[in-house]
Write a protein that holds these residues in place. Structure first.
Motif, PDB file in Angstrom:
ATOM      1  N   TYR A 439      -8.404 -16.437 -33.528  1.00 17.26           N
ATOM      2  CA  TYR A 439      -9.816 -16.650 -33.236  1.00 17.26           C
ATOM      3  C   TYR A 439      -9.967 -16.880 -31.733  1.00 17.26           C
ATOM      4  CZ  TYR A 439      -9.937 -17.231 -38.266  1.00 17.26           C
ATOM      5  OH  TYR A 439      -9.805 -17.025 -39.621  1.00 17.26           O
ATOM      6  N   VAL A 440     -10.823 -16.067 -31.115  1.00 19.31           N
ATOM      7  CA  VAL A 440     -10.902 -16.020 -29.652  1.00 19.31           C
ATOM      8  C   VAL A 440     -12.284 -16.450 -29.188  1.00 19.31           C
ATOM      9  CG1 VAL A 440     -10.592 -14.579 -27.608  1.00 19.31           C
ATOM     10  CG2 VAL A 440      -9.298 -14.073 -29.696  1.00 19.31           C
ATOM     11  N   ILE A 441     -12.304 -17.390 -28.239  1.00 16.83           N
ATOM     12  CA  ILE A 441     -13.526 -17.743 -27.523  1.00 16.83           C
ATOM     13  C   ILE A 441     -13.241 -17.554 -26.043  1.00 16.83           C
ATOM     14  CG2 ILE A 441     -15.176 -19.571 -26.980  1.00 16.83           C
ATOM     15  CD1 ILE A 441     -14.412 -20.902 -29.618  1.00 16.83           C
ATOM     16  N   GLY A 442     -14.056 -16.755 -25.353  1.00 17.76           N
ATOM     17  CA  GLY A 442     -13.757 -16.557 -23.947  1.00 17.76           C
ATOM     18  C   GLY A 442     -14.726 -15.647 -23.245  1.00 17.76           C
ATOM     19  N   THR A 443     -14.337 -15.298 -22.024  1.00 18.17           N
ATOM     20  CA  THR A 443     -15.160 -14.459 -21.163  1.00 18.17           C
ATOM     21  C   THR A 443     -14.402 -13.205 -20.778  1.00 18.17           C
ATOM     22  OG1 THR A 443     -14.330 -15.543 -19.163  1.00 18.17           O
ATOM     23  CG2 THR A 443     -16.280 -16.499 -20.194  1.00 18.17           C
ATOM     24  N   ASN A 444     -15.141 -12.177 -20.365  1.00 13.83           N
ATOM     25  CA  ASN A 444     -14.575 -10.954 -19.804  1.00 13.83           C
ATOM     26  C   ASN A 444     -13.629 -10.255 -20.778  1.00 13.83           C
ATOM     27  OD1 ASN A 444     -13.674  -8.899 -18.179  1.00 13.83           O
ATOM     28  ND2 ASN A 444     -13.403 -10.190 -16.378  1.00 13.83           N
ATOM     29  N   ASP A 445     -14.195  -9.570 -21.721  1.00 17.67           N
ATOM     30  CA  ASP A 445     -13.378  -8.894 -22.717  1.00 17.67           C
ATOM     31  C   ASP A 445     -12.870  -7.540 -22.246  1.00 17.67           C
ATOM     32  OD1 ASP A 445     -15.685  -7.436 -22.764  1.00 17.67           O
ATOM     33  OD2 ASP A 445     -16.136  -7.758 -24.883  1.00 17.67           O
ATOM     34  N   THR A 446     -12.949  -7.265 -20.929  1.00 20.06           N
ATOM     35  CA  THR A 446     -12.372  -6.028 -20.401  1.00 20.06           C
ATOM     36  C   THR A 446     -10.941  -6.237 -19.914  1.00 20.06           C
ATOM     37  OG1 THR A 446     -13.238  -6.438 -18.175  1.00 20.06           O
ATOM     38  CG2 THR A 446     -14.637  -5.188 -19.683  1.00 20.06           C
ATOM     39  N   VAL A 447     -10.470  -7.484 -19.857  1.00 20.26           N
ATOM     40  CA  VAL A 447      -9.077  -7.761 -19.505  1.00 20.26           C
ATOM     41  C   VAL A 447      -8.235  -7.698 -20.778  1.00 20.26           C
ATOM     42  CG1 VAL A 447      -7.474  -9.492 -18.613  1.00 20.26           C
ATOM     43  CG2 VAL A 447      -9.684  -9.135 -17.481  1.00 20.26           C
ATOM     44  N   TRP A 448      -7.202  -6.875 -20.747  1.00 14.79           N
ATOM     45  CA  TRP A 448      -6.365  -6.667 -21.924  1.00 14.79           C
ATOM     46  C   TRP A 448      -5.341  -7.790 -22.066  1.00 14.79           C
ATOM     47  CZ3 TRP A 448      -5.800  -1.565 -24.634  1.00 14.79           C
ATOM     48  CH2 TRP A 448      -6.914  -0.745 -24.391  1.00 14.79           C
ATOM     49  N   HIS A 449      -4.841  -7.959 -23.285  1.00 11.56           N
ATOM     50  CA  HIS A 449      -3.837  -8.980 -23.576  1.00 11.56           C
ATOM     51  C   HIS A 449      -2.638  -8.347 -24.278  1.00 11.56           C
ATOM     52  CE1 HIS A 449      -7.171 -11.666 -22.745  1.00 11.56           C
ATOM     53  NE2 HIS A 449      -6.347 -12.706 -22.810  1.00 11.56           N
ATOM     54  N   ARG A 450      -1.487  -8.897 -24.005  1.00 17.80           N
ATOM     55  CA  ARG A 450      -0.265  -8.509 -24.725  1.00 17.80           C
ATOM     56  C   ARG A 450       0.029  -9.582 -25.766  1.00 17.80           C
ATOM     57  NH1 ARG A 450       5.361  -9.849 -23.444  1.00 17.80           N
ATOM     58  NH2 ARG A 450       6.789  -8.408 -24.523  1.00 17.80           N
ATOM     59  N   ILE A 451       0.329  -9.154 -26.975  1.00 19.94           N
ATOM     60  CA  ILE A 451       0.688 -10.051 -28.069  1.00 19.94           C
ATOM     61  C   ILE A 451       2.085  -9.679 -28.539  1.00 19.94           C
ATOM     62  CG2 ILE A 451       0.047 -10.956 -30.332  1.00 19.94           C
ATOM     63  CD1 ILE A 451      -2.761  -9.820 -29.890  1.00 19.94           C
ATOM     64  N   THR A 452       2.973 -10.670 -28.652  1.00 23.62           N
ATOM     65  CA  THR A 452       4.276 -10.425 -29.270  1.00 23.62           C
ATOM     66  C   THR A 452       4.433 -11.380 -30.445  1.00 23.62           C
ATOM     67  OG1 THR A 452       5.543 -12.016 -27.936  1.00 23.62           O
ATOM     68  CG2 THR A 452       5.235  -9.808 -27.019  1.00 23.62           C
ATOM     69  N   THR A 453       5.204 -10.961 -31.435  1.00 26.09           N
ATOM     70  CA  THR A 453       5.378 -11.750 -32.654  1.00 26.09           C
ATOM     71  C   THR A 453       6.838 -12.174 -32.816  1.00 26.09           C
ATOM     72  OG1 THR A 453       5.932  -9.866 -34.077  1.00 26.09           O
ATOM     73  CG2 THR A 453       3.578 -10.343 -33.714  1.00 26.09           C
ATOM     74  N   PRO A 454       7.097 -13.154 -33.684  1.00 24.55           N
ATOM     75  CA  PRO A 454       8.488 -13.555 -33.955  1.00 24.55           C
ATOM     76  C   PRO A 454       9.341 -12.418 -34.510  1.00 24.55           C
ATOM     77  CG  PRO A 454       6.964 -15.236 -34.741  1.00 24.55           C
ATOM     78  CD  PRO A 454       6.130 -14.051 -34.348  1.00 24.55           C
ATOM     79  N   GLN A 455       8.715 -11.393 -35.046  1.00 19.38           N
ATOM     80  CA  GLN A 455       9.440 -10.244 -35.582  1.00 19.38           C
ATOM     81  C   GLN A 455       9.807  -9.229 -34.492  1.00 19.38           C
ATOM     82  OE1 GLN A 455       6.379 -11.313 -37.013  1.00 19.38           O
ATOM     83  NE2 GLN A 455       7.621 -12.629 -38.349  1.00 19.38           N
ATOM     84  N   ARG A 456       9.584  -9.614 -33.217  1.00 19.68           N
ATOM     85  CA  ARG A 456       9.904  -8.800 -32.051  1.00 19.68           C
ATOM     86  C   ARG A 456       9.098  -7.506 -32.006  1.00 19.68           C
ATOM     87  NH1 ARG A 456      10.908 -11.377 -28.357  1.00 19.68           N
ATOM     88  NH2 ARG A 456      12.212  -9.872 -27.256  1.00 19.68           N
TER      89      ARG A 456
END
Length: 511
Positions: A439-456
């Motif tokens: 669940y995300v609350i924030g500003t500027n949704d044009t900046v991308w994010h990297r997500i990594t998981t425990p499953q690599r």
């Protein structure tokens, strides 16, 4: 609801930690209250100061609840039934542990506290959680501005060298990012950080030219080369050398003008620095040349320069004695962060390689190897050159290679403006383990994010609102680069270094 805030808690505010956490792009804040359990309020805690009784009790409970901690400089003696040992580190060889990794030599030249002889970076079980100990005072290393002549590794016997930041801040960032990622995964949490480049670009390419005493013919050759390959080159003008023909640069409309200096030197006093660069800026204005940033002579940087640059309202500066081969940052100027973003560059240029006896073919091999390493590490590729060093044929082949790899190219202004935008992008995220939703609350949704998981697995996405991990497209986590077996010869004593330092000291006196 099994919901955890994906926020890193900092026990004590320190500017050095803000620098590195903002570079990585994680959500963080200083812990203000210890009255309620921390395990659901923070995904990882950074233990960077002595704890009072209330803090110590809260952190022990955090560990009992399965929390994970990064502790520095032996601070975790308060949480472990162990004593650390103080030792002096020149550097650490590159290493690849399950919980920590670097891809190059980590220079620190600092005291540190270690708990085991086997690994300087150590992991310890504590209650139902874990602590990873970093021996050094990360904050102090990040804000210091000491410089040192270093060799830069390549396959040739003789290595190129340059005076750069004594601390390899890029490797320190790489280490902290790897530790934070591991600690999130150990808790069964995704690790999320702002991506390092616009969109989901895998890297970017920047090219700058310091025009030191270059004549029109030499500069024209590089200008035409940049135009032919559509390179948005940034030109740092040695204004005094071109004072009588500055109008020549008015045709550089597809490229960017910056300032290198008026007098080709730097000072330890703010006022002398300001007058030097201000004179150059005034001449550029008189010749209708728009500038945005600065790159100081010889890659020098000190706080007097930083304050002068801020007074002159530059958008960016680029000096490898402050930082090199790293992501951008904002220098700490004694009591505040500079508004001038620092854009690190690779400090070895064609002239440096020529002085080390490299042929054109060896120079090309050096730069292509560097480019491939940067692509693998997902770091920016930032090269520089001088007109008087020639070897334009080498850079033509480099430009072709960049184009063949389809690497996006940015001017320094574009890079600085985007990084400022990234800095202002703020997100607060929570993760529900049961539903696997963020669940995300924030500003500027044009900046991308990297997500990594425990499953690599990993993905790079732009998001806002609610994100279901199962709905995303995933790839295996990017693999680490291969470390050359003989890389540590780059830190063996080199008799040339004191001789070069003596020569350059004499040269500065004669200027």
């Amino acid at each position: 609801m099994n919901t955890i805030s994906l926020i890193i808690g900092l026990v004590k505010y320190e500017p050095g930690w803000e620098i590195i956490l903002e570079q990585i792009g994680v959500s963080w804040k200083v812990i203000e209250s210890y009255g309620t359990p921390l395990a659901h309020r923070y995904s990882v805690i950074i233990h960077n100061t002595a704890l009072d009784n209330v803090q110590a009790k809260a952190l022990r409970q955090f560990l009992a609840d399965g929390g994970t901690i990064v502790s520095v400089f032996g601070r975790s003696e308060q949480l472990l039934s162990m004593k650390s040992r103080t030792t002096f580190f020149d550097f650490l060889p590159p290493f690849q542990l399950d919980y920590a990794a670097t891809s190059d030599i980590l220079d620190v030249y600092s005291f540190g506290n270690i708990f085991t002889a086997e690994h300087s970076i150590s992991l310890h079980q504590a209650g139902n959680g874990i602590i990873i100990n970093i021996p050094f005072d990360v904050h102090t290393l990040l804000i210091q501005t000491k410089r040192k002549r270093k060799n830069f590794f390549f396959s040739t016997q003789r290595l190129p060298n340059e005076v750069v930041s004594a601390v390899s801040k890029n490797q320190l960032r790489e280490l902290i990012a790897a530790v934070l990622e591991y600690l999130h995964h150990w808790r069964g949490l995704p690790f999320i950080h702002k991506w390092y480049f616009p969109s989901d670009y895998p890297t970017i390419f920047t090219f700058r030219i310091d025009t030191d005493k270059g004549n029109q013919e030499e500069i024209e050759g590089l200008f035409q080369l940049s135009e032919a390959y559509h390179i948005p080159t940034t030109w740092f003008l040695d204004v005094k050398s071109h004072e009588h023909w500055l109008t020549y640069f008015q045709k550089f409309t597809n490229q960017e003008i910056g300032i290198h200096c008026y007098e080709h030197t730097t000072y330890d006093l703010v006022e002398r620095n300001r007058k030097n660069f201000e004179k150059g800026c005034q001449l550029l204005k008189e010749n209708f040349l728009t500038y945005y940033g600065v790159g100081a002579p010889r890659g020098d940087w000190n706080s007097a320069l930083g304050i002068a640059f801020e007074q002159l309202q530059f958008l960016y500066s680029s000096e490898f004695s402050y930082d090199y081969d790293n992501l951008p940052s904002y220098p700490w100027l004694n009591d505040h962060f500079s508004s001038v973003v620092q854009l690190p560059v690779h400090p070895i240029c064609s002239g440096t390689l020529r002085r080390a006896g490299y042929t054109a073919a060896q120079q090309l091999a050096y730069f292509i190897t560097l480019i491939n390493k940067k692509i693998a590490l997902r770091e920016p590729i930032c090269l520089y050159h001088h007109p008087t060093h020639h070897y334009n044929n080498v850079f033509e082949l480099i430009f072709k290679y960049i184009q063949d790899q389809k690497i996006p190219m940015l001017s320094y202004r574009e890079y600085a403006e985007w990084w400022n935008k990234r800095r202002k992008s703020i997100h607060e995220m929570t993760y529900n383990k049961d539903s696997q939703k963020i669940y995300v609350i924030g500003t500027n949704d044009t900046v991308w994010h990297r997500i990594t998981t425990p499953q690599r697995k990993e993905t790079i996405v732009v998001f806002n609102g609610e994100v279901h991990l199962e709905s995303l497209s995933w790839n295996p986590v990017h693999q680490a680069t291969t470390i050359p077996s003989d890389i540590m010869r780059a830190r063996k004593f080199d008799f040339r270094h004191p001789l070069i330092d003596l020569f350059e000291f004499y040269y500065r006196l004669k200027q």
